[in-house]
Design a protein around this motif. Structure first.
Motif, PDB file in Angstrom:
ATOM      1  N   HIS A   1      64.428  31.667  38.527  1.00 57.24           N
ATOM      2  CA  HIS A   1      64.379  30.408  39.272  1.00 57.24           C
ATOM      3  C   HIS A   1      65.700  30.173  39.994  1.00 57.24           C
ATOM      4  O   HIS A   1      66.666  30.898  39.786  1.00 57.24           O
ATOM      5  CB  HIS A   1      64.127  29.251  38.297  1.00 57.24           C
ATOM      6  CG  HIS A   1      65.256  29.090  37.317  1.00 57.24           C
ATOM      7  ND1 HIS A   1      65.394  29.907  36.219  1.00 57.24           N
ATOM      8  CD2 HIS A   1      66.321  28.250  37.311  1.00 57.24           C
ATOM      9  CE1 HIS A   1      66.483  29.555  35.555  1.00 57.24           C
ATOM     10  NE2 HIS A   1      67.070  28.564  36.199  1.00 57.24           N
TER      11      HIS A   1
ATOM     12  N   ASP B   1      68.415  26.745  40.746  1.00 58.24           N
ATOM     13  CA  ASP B   1      68.662  25.456  40.116  1.00 58.24           C
ATOM     14  C   ASP B   1      68.851  24.364  41.148  1.00 58.24           C
ATOM     15  O   ASP B   1      69.075  24.622  42.318  1.00 58.24           O
ATOM     16  CB  ASP B   1      69.934  25.531  39.256  1.00 58.24           C
ATOM     17  CG  ASP B   1      69.762  26.444  38.053  1.00 58.24           C
ATOM     18  OD1 ASP B   1      68.669  26.438  37.470  1.00 58.24           O
ATOM     19  OD2 ASP B   1      70.718  27.158  37.719  1.00 58.24           O
TER      20      ASP B   1
ATOM     21  N   HIS C   1      67.947  33.488  39.110  1.00 58.85           N
ATOM     22  CA  HIS C   1      68.400  33.912  37.782  1.00 58.85           C
ATOM     23  C   HIS C   1      67.409  33.442  36.728  1.00 58.85           C
ATOM     24  O   HIS C   1      66.474  32.706  37.037  1.00 58.85           O
ATOM     25  CB  HIS C   1      69.796  33.344  37.511  1.00 58.85           C
ATOM     26  CG  HIS C   1      69.829  31.847  37.475  1.00 58.85           C
ATOM     27  ND1 HIS C   1      69.840  31.074  38.613  1.00 58.85           N
ATOM     28  CD2 HIS C   1      69.818  30.976  36.448  1.00 58.85           C
ATOM     29  CE1 HIS C   1      69.849  29.810  38.288  1.00 58.85           C
ATOM     30  NE2 HIS C   1      69.824  29.703  36.963  1.00 58.85           N
TER      31      HIS C   1
ATOM     32  N   PHE D   1      74.422  21.562  36.291  1.00 61.75           N
ATOM     33  CA  PHE D   1      74.193  21.765  37.725  1.00 61.75           C
ATOM     34  C   PHE D   1      75.154  20.845  38.475  1.00 61.75           C
ATOM     35  O   PHE D   1      75.257  19.661  38.144  1.00 61.75           O
ATOM     36  CB  PHE D   1      72.761  21.383  38.127  1.00 61.75           C
ATOM     37  CG  PHE D   1      71.686  22.078  37.326  1.00 61.75           C
ATOM     38  CD1 PHE D   1      71.831  23.384  36.905  1.00 61.75           C
ATOM     39  CD2 PHE D   1      70.506  21.411  37.008  1.00 61.75           C
ATOM     40  CE1 PHE D   1      70.831  24.020  36.177  1.00 61.75           C
ATOM     41  CE2 PHE D   1      69.503  22.037  36.285  1.00 61.75           C
ATOM     42  CZ  PHE D   1      69.673  23.336  35.869  1.00 61.75           C
TER      43      PHE D   1
HETATM   44 FE   LIG Z   1      69.141  27.993  35.935  1.00 59.28          FE
END
Ligand SMILES: [Fe+2]
Ligand SMILES: O=C(O)CCC(=O)C(=O)O
Length: 561
Positions: free
Chosen positions: A369, A371, A417, A433
């Motif tokens: 995915h 982020d 990742h 994040f």
């Molecule tokens: Fe991630």
């Protein structure tokens, strides 16, 4: 009738030339070059395939239909050099075996590409884009090595990288003009043909983005106009910029390791941040909270949910994050990205993730995915010995980062990742994040999230490592590739003589086969080099290989898919 093309790529991992090995001695490019030339000379004496193979030595002419193109790289600046490849007599024998395979399946040989010369300094943008795609191919081979290495971190000697030599016969493509590039992209699961264009486009956007984000660069008129464009366009530029900035910098796989990794695709930084005691306390606090409040949440993230607890519920850890962790992450991001003082790094979402194997409802992995935000930070909170597998997997680099306890991994949120599957135990990670806020950016940028749109954010679920299959078929009887034209993936795995037949060699081979299978490789060739006792052949047979004297006397093959 569709035309089939394949690319043969020989990649030898040797300690002095491979940028990932970290034990770079004096360059021995000339020795390698003469080995390669020697091998090439022997290649010329091979009978031509039906597609009238010709051989070019050291040429840079574009690949053409039915041409075997042998490119020899002699290196340049040692630091900038990506990889110099030595072709050994074993590689030649394997090329011959591959060629037979090609002939049997009615394929044409598009290229034998040995090595890539790094010409970043002088190359035109188009050439650089092509070089970038060539690197991706090397990464496919490199990824196999990295996985071997990562899988054996507790016994590093078992996977000396230079013991692993990989020869790719990559997936074929129909667009022969960019066969080499497209096949390399295929090998790492990217879209063929357009890859170079996308890359060139993102480099351009990256340049625009740099001016946008760092007000100290006086922007050109065009760039000044850019800021009046919709903020999503700015976001796209910045996304590419962050990507390219991260990519330009050397990284280290393990904090404190002597030699930095210098691969452009390794857009990852590793930072030692927390003491074991602080990590243990964070885990205790999270588990205490979960016991008190009825468990871990599993629905905070819509598309790629983690089993987690947000840091705002964990006051001790939150204080640590505010006082120590975030400043360190921010400082690293500032240095790496060259952010001006007016640009702020903003934590968007920080949480502790729990992976648990063998537990009902426990999360064991997180699919590939991207982020939210611009930067992602993840820090291992418990000892690697408490679980098996795990780590942060980077799809394009094909490698798993397995940091030590208390070590953080910082990477672009835009790099695809995954949380690599754990097969035993429990793994705790602190994940954060971060976004960016700058007067040079439109206000919406600071709230940048990946959501339902725009569609280019959409990530797909990919299989990481499918379970091994035990069924092996004689290559000579395999007919499937004929039914699926343009699809063929063959790799030569070279096990150094001293590892053959030994337990550690077995581990090496098994990991290699698993990694290759995970990349869609259909067949693996090797040279048994048995001196008559038959023991070595037996050893290979135990690993699913069958003797295939029709290729060369010593070649053995295993069918993976
Ligand atoms: Fe991630
Ligand atoms: O488990 C990991 O190392 C990765 C976690 C991750 O990517 C995420 O939570 O977004």
């Amino acid at each position: 009738m569709p035309t089939n093309f394949i690319v043969l790529t020989a990649v030898a991992f040797t300690p002095h030339c491979c940028p990932v090995v970290g034990r770079r001695g004096p360059p021995r490019a000339s020795v390698q070059l003469s080995n390669a030339l020697d091998a090439a000379n022997r290649c010329t004496r091979l009978p031509a395939t039906p597609s009238a193979v010709t051989l070019q030595l050291g040429g840079t002419a574009p690949l053409t239909d039915g041409t075997v193109h042998l490119r020899l790289a002699s290196g340049g600046d040692d630091d900038e050099q990506l990889l110099v490849v030595a072709a050994s007599s074993a590689s030649v024998a394997i090329s011959r075996a591959c060629r037979e395979l090609v002939r049997e399946h009615g394929l044409q040989v598009a290229a034998i590409d040995v090595g890539v010369r790094e010409e970043q300094g002088t190359a035109t943008p188009l050439r650089r884009a092509r070089l970038a795609t060539q690197r991706w191919r090397l990464l496919a081979a490199y990824g196999v090595w990295a996985e071997l290495h990562a899988a054996n971190e507790h016994e590093p000697a078992a996977t000396q990288p230079h013991q692993c030599k990989v020869l790719f016969v990559e997936r074929g493509v129909a667009e022969h003009t960019s066969a080499a590039a497209a096949a390399s992209l295929h090998a790492v699961g990217a879209t063929p043909v357009v890859g170079g264009v996308v890359r060139a486009g993102s480099a351009l956007l990256g340049r625009l983005g740099r001016a946008q984000l760092t007000p100290t660069y006086p922007p050109s008129l065009a760039l000044r106009l850019l800021r009046y464009l919709p903020w999503r366009v700015q976001r796209l530029a910045a996304r590419a910029w962050v990507q390219s900035m991260l990519a330009e910098h050397p990284t280290r796989a393990v904090a404190g390791e002597a030699t930095p990794y210098r691969h452009p695709m390794e857009s990852v930084r590793v930072l030692p941040l927390l003491s074991p005691a602080a990590c243990a306390d964070a885990v205790t606090e999270a588990e205490e909270y979960a016991a008190r409040e009825g468990g871990w949440s599993t629905d905070r993230h819509v598309a790629y949910p983690t089993t987690d607890i947000p840091i705002r519920c964990l006051p001790r850890l939150e204080a640590l994050w505010r006082e120590r962790l975030f400043p360190a992450v921010e400082a690293e991001a500032r240095t790496r990205l060259g952010l001006g003082p007016a640009t702020r790094v903003l934590p968007l979402d920080v949480f502790v993730v729990k992976y648990a194997a063998g537990v009902a409802g426990g999360q064991t992995e997180l699919a590939v995915h991207r982020d939210n935000g611009v930067l992602t930070f993840s820090l291992l909170l418990n000892a690697p010995s408490e679980f098996e597998g795990g780590g942060t997997y980077f799809e394009r680099a094909g490698r798993v980062y397995r940091p030590s306890l208390g070590v953080g991994v910082l990477h672009s949120a835009l790099v695809r990742h995954a949380g690599y599957p754990i097969t035993r135990g429990v793994r705790y990670v602190l994940v954060g994040f971060c976004g960016l806020e700058s007067p040079a950016l439109a206000p919406g940028f600071a709230r940048w999230r990946f959501g339902q749109d725009p569609p280019w954010f959409v990530s797909s679920r990919v299989r990481l490592l499918p379970p091994p299959r035990r069924r092996h078929v004689w290559l000579g009887r395999v007919r499937r590739p004929l039914l699926r034209p343009n699809l063929l993936g063959v790799v030569h795995v070279y096990v150094a003589p001293e590892w053959r037949g030994a337990e550690r060699g077995s581990a090496l081979l098994e990991h290699a086969l698993r990694a290759l299978r995970g990349r869609g490789v259909t067949h693996v060739l090797t040279l048994a080099d048995d001196r008559g006792s038959g023991k070595l052949r037996e050893w290979y047979e135990r690993h699913g290989f069958v003797d295939t004297a029709q290729f060369t006397e010593t070649a053995m093959v295993a069918r993976l898919l």
